[in-house]
Enzyme design. Structure first.
Site, PDB file in Angstrom:
ATOM      1  N   SER A 164       0.835  -1.205   0.000  1.00 27.41           N
ATOM      2  CA  SER A 164       0.000   0.000   0.000  1.00 27.41           C
ATOM      3  C   SER A 164       0.864   1.246   0.000  1.00 27.41           C
ATOM      4  CB  SER A 164      -1.045   0.024   1.117  1.00 27.41           C
ATOM      5  OG  SER A 164      -2.030   1.010   0.797  1.00 27.41           O
ATOM      6  N   HIS A 210       4.160  14.172   6.685  1.00 24.44           N
ATOM      7  CA  HIS A 210       3.914  15.596   6.447  1.00 24.44           C
ATOM      8  C   HIS A 210       4.422  16.361   7.663  1.00 24.44           C
ATOM      9  CE1 HIS A 210       1.211  14.347   3.222  1.00 24.44           C
ATOM     10  NE2 HIS A 210       0.674  13.511   4.087  1.00 24.44           N
ATOM     11  N   CYS A 251      -2.067  -3.733   3.551  1.00 22.36           N
ATOM     12  CA  CYS A 251      -2.924  -4.915   3.514  1.00 22.36           C
ATOM     13  C   CYS A 251      -2.357  -6.024   4.406  1.00 22.36           C
ATOM     14  CB  CYS A 251      -3.086  -5.407   2.077  1.00 22.36           C
ATOM     15  SG  CYS A 251      -1.535  -5.870   1.285  1.00 22.36           S
TER      16      CYS A 251
END
Length: 103
Positions: free
Chosen positions: A57, A62, A77
């Protein structure tokens, strides 16, 4: 395989883009994730965003320099890999003297 995604989010008390990139990359690898691609952007006058495309995935960081913290998110997953990353990230953060909180 059943279609299922597991998510985890952390706040770290660091905005050091180079250290964040190094630690997150290392701990993704250590946890067993397969990094397919990496992209980053430095904002002006401040701020940093990085994304890791994973076979399992994706991960993102940030920074929020005005608050002295960074947001890290991992979707996978593979629940077991995410659990390993959580433990490794917390260990690495402690060594860096970063505080970690989850949201």
């Amino acid at each position: 395989m059943e279609a299922k995604i597991y998510n985890q989010r952390w706040w770290l008390s660091s905005c050091d883009s180079e250290a964040l990139k190094r630690v997150i990359s290392a701990e993704l690898n250590r946890a067993g994730f397969t990094i397919l691609n990496f992209v980053e952007h430095y904002f002006q006058p401040q701020g940093y965003t990085a994304l890791w495309l994973l076979a399992e995935s994706h991960a993102a960081v940030h920074t929020f320099p005005e608050e002295g913290k960074s947001y890290v998110e991992l979707s996978s997953c593979a629940a077991s890999l995410l659990e390993h990353f959580d433990r490794y990230l917390r260990d690495a953060a402690a060594k860096q003297q970063w505080q970690v909180t989850t949201s």
